[in-house]
Design a protein around this motif. Sequence first.
Motif, mmCIF file in Angstrom:
data_model
loop_
_atom_site.group_PDB
_atom_site.id
_atom_site.type_symbol
_atom_site.label_atom_id
_atom_site.label_comp_id
_atom_site.label_asym_id
_atom_site.label_seq_id
_atom_site.Cartn_x
_atom_site.Cartn_y
_atom_site.Cartn_z
ATOM 1 N N ILE A 147 0.857 -1.198 0.000
ATOM 2 C CA ILE A 147 0.000 0.000 0.000
ATOM 3 C C ILE A 147 0.888 1.241 0.000
ATOM 4 N N SER A 148 1.922 1.229 0.834
ATOM 5 C CA SER A 148 2.865 2.348 0.882
ATOM 6 C C SER A 148 3.568 2.532 -0.460
ATOM 7 N N GLN A 149 3.982 1.418 -1.074
ATOM 8 C CA GLN A 149 4.670 1.511 -2.363
ATOM 9 C C GLN A 149 3.777 2.146 -3.428
ATOM 10 N N PHE A 150 2.563 1.646 -3.572
ATOM 11 C CA PHE A 150 1.686 2.166 -4.619
ATOM 12 C C PHE A 150 1.236 3.594 -4.334
ATOM 13 N N THR A 151 1.096 3.956 -3.064
ATOM 14 C CA THR A 151 0.771 5.337 -2.725
ATOM 15 C C THR A 151 1.938 6.259 -3.094
ATOM 16 N N SER A 152 3.154 5.803 -2.816
ATOM 17 C CA SER A 152 4.339 6.592 -3.177
ATOM 18 C C SER A 152 4.464 6.739 -4.687
ATOM 19 N N LEU A 153 4.206 5.663 -5.411
ATOM 20 C CA LEU A 153 4.251 5.738 -6.874
ATOM 21 C C LEU A 153 3.178 6.682 -7.408
ATOM 22 N N ALA A 154 2.015 6.683 -6.765
ATOM 23 C CA ALA A 154 0.957 7.610 -7.183
ATOM 24 C C ALA A 154 1.397 9.056 -6.977
ATOM 25 N N VAL A 155 2.077 9.320 -5.873
ATOM 26 C CA VAL A 155 2.573 10.681 -5.623
ATOM 27 C C VAL A 155 3.507 11.103 -6.756
ATOM 28 N N SER A 156 4.387 10.212 -7.152
ATOM 29 C CA SER A 156 5.346 10.542 -8.209
ATOM 30 C C SER A 156 4.677 10.636 -9.579
ATOM 31 N N ASP A 157 3.802 9.672 -9.900
ATOM 32 C CA ASP A 157 3.189 9.637 -11.231
ATOM 33 C C ASP A 157 2.089 10.679 -11.413
ATOM 34 N N CYS A 158 1.343 10.982 -10.362
ATOM 35 C CA CYS A 158 0.221 11.912 -10.500
ATOM 36 C C CYS A 158 0.678 13.368 -10.496
ATOM 37 N N TRP A 159 1.755 13.656 -9.834
ATOM 38 C CA TRP A 159 2.268 15.021 -9.771
ATOM 39 C C TRP A 159 3.040 15.299 -11.047
ATOM 40 N N ASP A 160 2.780 16.421 -11.684
ATOM 41 C CA ASP A 160 3.382 16.699 -12.990
ATOM 42 C C ASP A 160 4.903 16.843 -12.944
ATOM 43 N N LYS A 161 5.475 17.092 -11.784
ATOM 44 C CA LYS A 161 6.931 17.205 -11.687
ATOM 45 C C LYS A 161 7.583 15.932 -11.169
ATOM 46 N N GLY A 162 6.780 14.947 -10.769
ATOM 47 C CA GLY A 162 7.353 13.733 -10.213
ATOM 48 C C GLY A 162 7.960 14.005 -8.853
ATOM 49 N N SER A 163 8.486 12.970 -8.234
ATOM 50 C CA SER A 163 9.103 13.134 -6.925
ATOM 51 C C SER A 163 10.134 12.038 -6.714
ATOM 52 N N GLN A 164 11.379 12.437 -6.627
ATOM 53 C CA GLN A 164 12.457 11.466 -6.396
ATOM 54 C C GLN A 164 12.312 10.832 -5.022
ATOM 55 N N LYS A 165 11.897 11.623 -4.013
ATOM 56 C CA LYS A 165 11.717 11.077 -2.667
ATOM 57 C C LYS A 165 10.590 10.047 -2.645
ATOM 58 N N ALA A 166 9.531 10.296 -3.414
ATOM 59 C CA ALA A 166 8.435 9.327 -3.480
ATOM 60 C C ALA A 166 8.900 8.035 -4.148
ATOM 61 N N LEU A 167 9.727 8.161 -5.178
ATOM 62 C CA LEU A 167 10.264 6.957 -5.828
ATOM 63 C C LEU A 167 11.161 6.182 -4.872
ATOM 64 N N CYS A 168 11.941 6.882 -4.077
ATOM 65 C CA CYS A 168 12.791 6.237 -3.080
ATOM 66 C C CYS A 168 11.924 5.510 -2.045
ATOM 67 N N ALA A 169 10.873 6.179 -1.586
ATOM 68 C CA ALA A 169 9.960 5.558 -0.617
ATOM 69 C C ALA A 169 9.301 4.314 -1.212
ATOM 70 N N ALA A 170 8.960 4.376 -2.498
ATOM 71 C CA ALA A 170 8.355 3.213 -3.167
ATOM 72 C C ALA A 170 9.331 2.042 -3.198
ATOM 73 N N ASP A 171 10.595 2.325 -3.476
ATOM 74 C CA ASP A 171 11.603 1.261 -3.514
ATOM 75 C C ASP A 171 11.787 0.617 -2.141
ATOM 76 N N ILE A 172 11.862 1.440 -1.103
ATOM 77 C CA ILE A 172 12.038 0.919 0.259
ATOM 78 C C ILE A 172 10.808 0.108 0.663
ATOM 79 N N SER A 173 9.628 0.612 0.342
ATOM 80 C CA SER A 173 8.393 -0.108 0.673
ATOM 81 C C SER A 173 8.329 -1.447 -0.048
ATOM 82 N N ASP A 174 8.740 -1.469 -1.299
ATOM 83 C CA ASP A 174 8.751 -2.714 -2.063
ATOM 84 C C ASP A 174 9.722 -3.716 -1.439
ATOM 85 N N MET A 175 10.862 -3.218 -0.960
ATOM 86 C CA MET A 175 11.830 -4.090 -0.299
ATOM 87 C C MET A 175 11.236 -4.695 0.981
ATOM 88 N N VAL A 176 10.579 -3.879 1.782
ATOM 89 C CA VAL A 176 9.952 -4.368 3.014
ATOM 90 C C VAL A 176 8.885 -5.407 2.675
#
Length: 154
Positions: free
Chosen positions: A92-121
Amino acid sequence: ITGTDDAGPGWKTFVPAGASPTVETVEKVDALRTADRNRAFDLTQCVVADVTNAAAYIVRAILQIRSAASACPEPKACAINIMNIISSFAWISQFTSLAVSDCWDKGSQKALCAADISDMVAAVTNGPAAGIASTSDCADMPDPLDEEKHLPMD
Protein backbone atom coordinates in the motif's frame (compact mmCIF):
# COMPACT_ATOMS: atom_id res chain seq x y z
CA ILE A 1 26.94 5.93 -27.80
CA THR A 2 28.50 6.30 -24.36
CA GLY A 3 30.51 9.45 -25.15
CA THR A 4 29.86 12.67 -23.29
CA ASP A 5 30.01 14.98 -26.31
CA ASP A 6 26.73 15.59 -28.12
CA ALA A 7 27.30 15.34 -31.85
CA GLY A 8 23.59 15.85 -32.49
CA PRO A 9 21.46 13.95 -34.98
CA GLY A 10 23.21 13.00 -38.20
CA TRP A 11 20.34 14.22 -40.35
CA LYS A 12 21.18 17.86 -39.50
CA THR A 13 24.26 17.68 -41.72
CA PHE A 14 22.02 17.25 -44.78
CA VAL A 15 19.82 20.28 -44.06
CA PRO A 16 20.69 23.47 -45.97
CA ALA A 17 22.01 26.32 -43.83
CA GLY A 18 18.97 28.54 -44.49
CA ALA A 19 16.58 25.91 -43.14
CA SER A 20 18.01 25.82 -39.61
CA PRO A 21 15.12 27.70 -37.92
CA THR A 22 12.76 25.08 -39.37
CA VAL A 23 14.96 22.28 -38.04
CA GLU A 24 14.98 23.85 -34.58
CA THR A 25 11.20 24.22 -34.72
CA VAL A 26 10.79 20.56 -35.66
CA GLU A 27 13.04 19.58 -32.75
CA LYS A 28 11.02 21.71 -30.33
CA VAL A 29 7.72 20.26 -31.56
CA ASP A 30 9.14 16.75 -31.27
CA ALA A 31 10.33 17.46 -27.71
CA LEU A 32 6.87 18.78 -26.75
CA ARG A 33 5.14 15.74 -28.23
CA THR A 34 7.48 13.43 -26.36
CA ALA A 35 6.86 15.32 -23.09
CA ASP A 36 3.08 15.15 -23.64
CA ARG A 37 3.25 11.41 -24.36
CA ASN A 38 5.36 10.81 -21.24
CA ARG A 39 2.94 12.84 -19.11
CA ALA A 40 -0.03 10.88 -20.48
CA PHE A 41 1.77 7.66 -19.60
CA ASP A 42 2.44 8.91 -16.06
CA LEU A 43 -1.23 9.83 -15.57
CA THR A 44 -2.32 6.44 -16.85
CA GLN A 45 0.12 4.77 -14.45
CA CYS A 46 -1.22 6.98 -11.66
CA VAL A 47 -4.87 6.06 -12.14
CA VAL A 48 -4.81 2.56 -13.61
CA ALA A 49 -1.88 1.02 -11.75
CA ASP A 50 -0.95 3.01 -8.65
CA VAL A 51 -4.31 4.05 -7.20
CA THR A 52 -6.05 0.81 -8.22
CA ASN A 53 -3.33 -1.38 -6.70
CA ALA A 54 -3.23 0.67 -3.49
CA ALA A 55 -7.00 0.24 -3.11
CA ALA A 56 -6.77 -3.49 -3.86
CA TYR A 57 -4.09 -3.96 -1.22
CA ILE A 58 -6.19 -2.07 1.34
CA VAL A 59 -8.98 -4.59 0.77
CA ARG A 60 -6.46 -7.45 0.86
CA ALA A 61 -5.01 -6.23 4.18
CA ILE A 62 -8.50 -6.06 5.70
CA LEU A 63 -9.20 -9.64 4.60
CA GLN A 64 -5.83 -10.79 5.90
CA ILE A 65 -6.47 -9.16 9.29
CA ARG A 66 -9.79 -10.99 9.51
CA SER A 67 -8.09 -14.26 8.59
CA ALA A 68 -5.29 -13.71 11.12
CA ALA A 69 -7.77 -13.00 13.89
CA SER A 70 -9.38 -16.40 13.40
CA ALA A 71 -6.17 -18.39 12.80
CA CYS A 72 -3.80 -17.05 15.45
CA PRO A 73 -4.22 -20.00 17.82
CA GLU A 74 -2.28 -21.90 15.12
CA PRO A 75 1.33 -20.58 15.28
CA LYS A 76 2.22 -21.44 11.68
CA ALA A 77 -0.92 -19.88 10.18
CA CYS A 78 -0.58 -16.89 12.49
CA ALA A 79 3.00 -16.26 11.36
CA ILE A 80 2.02 -16.51 7.70
CA ASN A 81 -0.90 -14.13 8.16
CA ILE A 82 1.09 -11.56 10.13
CA MET A 83 3.86 -11.48 7.51
CA ASN A 84 1.27 -11.18 4.73
CA ILE A 85 -0.41 -8.28 6.55
CA ILE A 86 2.92 -6.47 6.92
CA SER A 87 3.72 -7.01 3.24
CA SER A 88 0.27 -5.77 2.18
CA PHE A 89 0.73 -2.54 4.15
CA ALA A 90 4.18 -2.14 2.61
CA TRP A 91 2.69 -2.56 -0.87
CA ILE A 92 0.00 0.00 0.00
CA SER A 93 2.87 2.35 0.88
CA GLN A 94 4.67 1.51 -2.36
CA PHE A 95 1.69 2.17 -4.62
CA THR A 96 0.77 5.34 -2.72
CA SER A 97 4.34 6.59 -3.18
CA LEU A 98 4.25 5.74 -6.87
CA ALA A 99 0.96 7.61 -7.18
CA VAL A 100 2.57 10.68 -5.62
CA SER A 101 5.35 10.54 -8.21
CA ASP A 102 3.19 9.64 -11.23
CA CYS A 103 0.22 11.91 -10.50
CA TRP A 104 2.27 15.02 -9.77
CA ASP A 105 3.38 16.70 -12.99
CA LYS A 106 6.93 17.21 -11.69
CA GLY A 107 7.35 13.73 -10.21
CA SER A 108 9.10 13.13 -6.93
CA GLN A 109 12.46 11.47 -6.40
CA LYS A 110 11.72 11.08 -2.67
CA ALA A 111 8.43 9.33 -3.48
CA LEU A 112 10.26 6.96 -5.83
CA CYS A 113 12.79 6.24 -3.08
CA ALA A 114 9.96 5.56 -0.62
CA ALA A 115 8.35 3.21 -3.17
CA ASP A 116 11.60 1.26 -3.51
CA ILE A 117 12.04 0.92 0.26
CA SER A 118 8.39 -0.11 0.67
CA ASP A 119 8.75 -2.71 -2.06
CA MET A 120 11.83 -4.09 -0.30
CA VAL A 121 9.95 -4.37 3.01
CA ALA A 122 7.03 -6.07 1.26
CA ALA A 123 9.28 -8.58 -0.48
CA VAL A 124 11.31 -9.35 2.65
CA THR A 125 8.15 -10.08 4.67
CA ASN A 126 6.25 -11.84 1.89
CA GLY A 127 9.11 -14.20 0.97
CA PRO A 128 9.20 -16.07 4.31
CA ALA A 129 5.39 -16.16 4.42
CA ALA A 130 5.33 -17.83 1.00
CA GLY A 131 8.07 -20.22 2.09
CA ILE A 132 6.20 -21.28 5.21
CA ALA A 133 2.91 -21.56 3.31
CA SER A 134 4.55 -23.73 0.65
CA THR A 135 5.15 -26.48 3.20
CA SER A 136 1.42 -27.15 3.27
CA ASP A 137 0.47 -25.79 -0.15
CA CYS A 138 2.96 -28.06 -1.91
CA ALA A 139 2.27 -31.17 0.16
CA ASP A 140 1.17 -34.32 -1.64
CA MET A 141 -2.02 -34.47 0.42
CA PRO A 142 -2.63 -30.95 1.81
CA ASP A 143 -5.08 -30.57 4.64
CA PRO A 144 -7.88 -28.28 3.36
CA LEU A 145 -8.44 -26.87 6.86
CA ASP A 146 -4.75 -25.99 7.12
CA GLU A 147 -4.96 -24.23 3.77
CA GLU A 148 -7.89 -22.05 4.79
CA LYS A 149 -6.07 -20.77 7.86
CA HIS A 150 -3.63 -18.69 5.87
CA LEU A 151 -5.79 -17.50 2.98
CA PRO A 152 -7.64 -14.17 3.07
CA MET A 153 -11.27 -14.62 4.04
CA ASP A 154 -13.97 -13.77 1.53
